[in-house]
Design an enzyme around this catalytic site. Sequence first.
Site, PDB file in Angstrom:
ATOM      1  N   HIS A   1       0.810  -1.313  -0.092  1.00 15.52           N
ATOM      2  CA  HIS A   1      -0.012  -0.058  -0.072  1.00 15.52           C
ATOM      3  C   HIS A   1       0.822   1.234  -0.021  1.00 15.52           C
ATOM      4  O   HIS A   1       0.876   2.046  -0.935  1.00 15.52           O
ATOM      5  CB  HIS A   1      -1.038   0.013   1.160  1.00 15.52           C
ATOM      6  CG  HIS A   1      -1.664   1.251   1.479  1.00 15.52           C
ATOM      7  ND1 HIS A   1      -2.516   1.764   0.520  1.00 15.52           N
ATOM      8  CD2 HIS A   1      -1.559   2.166   2.480  1.00 15.52           C
ATOM      9  CE1 HIS A   1      -3.029   2.828   0.799  1.00 15.52           C
ATOM     10  NE2 HIS A   1      -2.415   3.194   2.046  1.00 15.52           N
TER      11      HIS A   1
ATOM     12  N   HIS B   1       4.050   7.064   5.360  1.00 16.80           N
ATOM     13  CA  HIS B   1       3.011   7.653   5.873  1.00 16.80           C
ATOM     14  C   HIS B   1       2.026   6.773   6.890  1.00 16.80           C
ATOM     15  O   HIS B   1       1.373   7.410   7.781  1.00 16.80           O
ATOM     16  CB  HIS B   1       1.985   8.001   4.833  1.00 16.80           C
ATOM     17  CG  HIS B   1       1.229   7.029   4.253  1.00 16.80           C
ATOM     18  ND1 HIS B   1       1.526   5.909   3.249  1.00 16.80           N
ATOM     19  CD2 HIS B   1      -0.224   6.697   4.614  1.00 16.80           C
ATOM     20  CE1 HIS B   1       0.481   5.336   2.669  1.00 16.80           C
ATOM     21  NE2 HIS B   1      -0.712   5.531   3.609  1.00 16.80           N
TER      22      HIS B   1
ATOM     23  N   GLU C   1       1.483   5.874  12.556  1.00 15.06           N
ATOM     24  CA  GLU C   1       0.035   5.426  13.156  1.00 15.06           C
ATOM     25  C   GLU C   1      -0.071   3.766  13.390  1.00 15.06           C
ATOM     26  O   GLU C   1      -0.475   3.420  14.458  1.00 15.06           O
ATOM     27  CB  GLU C   1      -0.831   5.508  11.998  1.00 15.06           C
ATOM     28  CG  GLU C   1      -2.388   5.421  12.384  1.00 15.06           C
ATOM     29  CD  GLU C   1      -3.124   5.330  11.245  1.00 15.06           C
ATOM     30  OE1 GLU C   1      -4.714   5.152  11.511  1.00 15.06           O
ATOM     31  OE2 GLU C   1      -2.779   5.577  10.185  1.00 15.06           O
ATOM     32  N   ASP C   2       0.946   2.772  12.534  1.00 16.48           N
ATOM     33  CA  ASP C   2       0.483   1.500  12.849  1.00 16.48           C
ATOM     34  C   ASP C   2       1.656   0.777  13.678  1.00 16.48           C
ATOM     35  O   ASP C   2       1.498  -0.338  13.812  1.00 16.48           O
ATOM     36  CB  ASP C   2       0.270   0.955  11.445  1.00 16.48           C
ATOM     37  CG  ASP C   2      -0.763   1.205  10.820  1.00 16.48           C
ATOM     38  OD1 ASP C   2      -1.619   1.778  11.503  1.00 16.48           O
ATOM     39  OD2 ASP C   2      -1.179   1.302   9.529  1.00 16.48           O
TER      40      ASP C   2
END
Length: 755
Positions: free
Chosen positions: A65, A90, A94-95
């Site tokens: 992705h 990106h 966050e992950d």
Amino acid sequence: MTEEKQLTQEEKDDQMINAAFEKLLNDYISSRHRKKVDLITKAFNFARQAHKGVRRLSGEPYIMHPIAVAQIACGEVGLGSTSICAALLHDVVEDTDYTVEDIENIFGAKIAQIVDGLTKISGGIFGEQASAQAENFKKLLLTMSDDIRVIIIKICDRLHNMRTLDSQPANKQYKIAGETLYIYAPLANRLGLNKIKTELENLSFKFEHPDAYAKIEAKLKQTREDRDELFSQFTSPIESALQQMGIKYEIKERVKTPYSIWNKMQHKHVSFEEIYDILAVRIIFTPNNREDEVNECFKIYVAISKIYKSHPDRLRDWLSQPKANGYQALHVTLMSKTGQWIEVQIRSDRMNEIAEQGFAAHWKYKDGVGEEYTEDENELNEWLRTIKEILDDPQPDAMDFLDTIKLNLFASEIFVFTPKGEIRTLPAGCTALDFAFSIHTFLGSHCIGAKVNHKLVPLSYKLQSGDQVEILTSKSQHVNPAWISFVSTAKAKAKIQAILRRDNREMQREGEDILTKFLNKNGFEPTVAIINKLAEYHEYSKRTEFLQALGEKIVLLGEKDIDELNGKNKENDGNSGWRKFVPFVGKKKKEETTKQELFVIPDKFNRKKPIYISEENINKFKFMGCCHPIPGDDALGYINNKNQIEIHKRACPVADKLKTSYGNRIIDIKWDMHKRLYFDATIRISGIDRLGMLNEITQVISSQMSVNIHKVLITCEEGIFEGTIEMRVHDREDVRAIMENLKKIQDIKEISEIM
């Protein structure tokens, strides 16, 4: 054996990842950016390690992705190494356990700033409540005004999510598609990313209305040969003329997309066959001299208008005054030899790239091929400044905020002049008052009228391109609540609302003082419970509205209020206030309230599964009047605050907002009806009047189709009739069948569904 299998799966994954990354690198190396291959490789390896072992819903390794997003940013938008690294990284913050500080230490402040911006808005634009989602959108706009690349990468991210939306359940598809149409497509449009905007709209349409999409695609395929024939006939004399002029050119056909065809069919109430601008022609030329490209556009226009007659009202010149998103071209509409109007768009290669890639393409044509964002994108900065101003005035209602921003995203522009001859760009459809607010808030709030082209006009006067506007003010003028209804720009709306809120607060304070004095005088404490009791007595649902009414002297306190607080007022069947003077209002019969119970969502409810609506359970759902859904419509369900299910059409404007704001409350609806119940439907017809026409129409509907006609309204003027027919039908299929049969009647020219 399983270990061997796993090994081959891992090897396959590695091959796929390496191939995707290699393509990205090759695309980057062949671009005109500085060659920072090491930095990009470092970012790739870092992200690959961080996402190791994680897979997407579609089953592919997660790292595919970020690579795909970076590929879109590099190949389709033309961004450079900073953006490619940020796109690869990106989702890392966050992950995974890495922080923005880690990224700053390894990759530097600029990339970290963009990744931070992307992380802040990672929840997409949705949250549990609309206010949370609007906050997210505000963050998006704030980070965007720091660095425009944040939003461009976010749009690339959304495009890849839309391309891989197949793996999501239907309710998620509606939510993401609705949000894309509502926010991301307009943003892409505003940044001039035309190609991406078009693809986002088409993908959203495909997931929300799969049947309509498939039908339009099939019709486009069927009519392709005719279009190709028309294109070659139309362009061959143009090609000869351009060759004689010695111009390096390329001629392309531009076919309207399924989404814009469907949009036109909905708004203009026409069928596919009645859309005449499906084909347009694009002439893209390479000028011998960059400075001379505008003159060359006009030379080409003169040459082709000698071959075909041009439409006098349809010359669009965006050369000397480009659109706000940087778009430049000359559009002319010519009459072909077959009697069809065909639009021709004339642009240079530079203009074409800007039209496709937006602001990113500007950097390419600057002298230095540095990739840093330069500050001379005036129009864009002007727009970002407007957005900052709107953000400075916090708006309580999230949806109002979204609408306000959206107003400025999609509007086409007009150009007006100040009394000194300075040019101002404003959205089409704006009024004299919008113009006043665009210059200064003080000017807007004290505006009493305007002179347009030296003639006196009211504040609500709609401006046209080329108008010269002078604003007239008075110190005694104050902002009027009615202004909200006719201003159309985001800035004016936001400023008027902010001033009104400030005035309302002052009125509420005044009301509070009046109430406190009244209560103290009569020996009561001004508690929340007492204020609520009085507000209810005067029929105000909100305390603030009651206080404002007191401040504005709409409500006057007296003996009755004291009696109410002491409990002396008799119960009067709920007929308080003015209702007690009107005998038949407010006395609802007891029987009316025993309606069938509405379905309430239980705690452990699977929102991924569709709900089937049948004759047995149809009364348990709320069918909304905003779009009037009936069986056969593309529909969705929205779980409201009472946990009941409201049914909307997927194309309903209210549903658009719900998908964007309350995406996780959307569920898929399927029909399981068997033509036993009846529903209202309305169609509009028009044509040439003759004796017996109405008889034929009713024959088709009642006798042939056995459909009950509920109401017919037909007016006739100068031999042309038009009207509406309300019918009771089983489902949308009935309506389509009736329309098909009515089309066979001689002299009926137009038929469309209203609801």
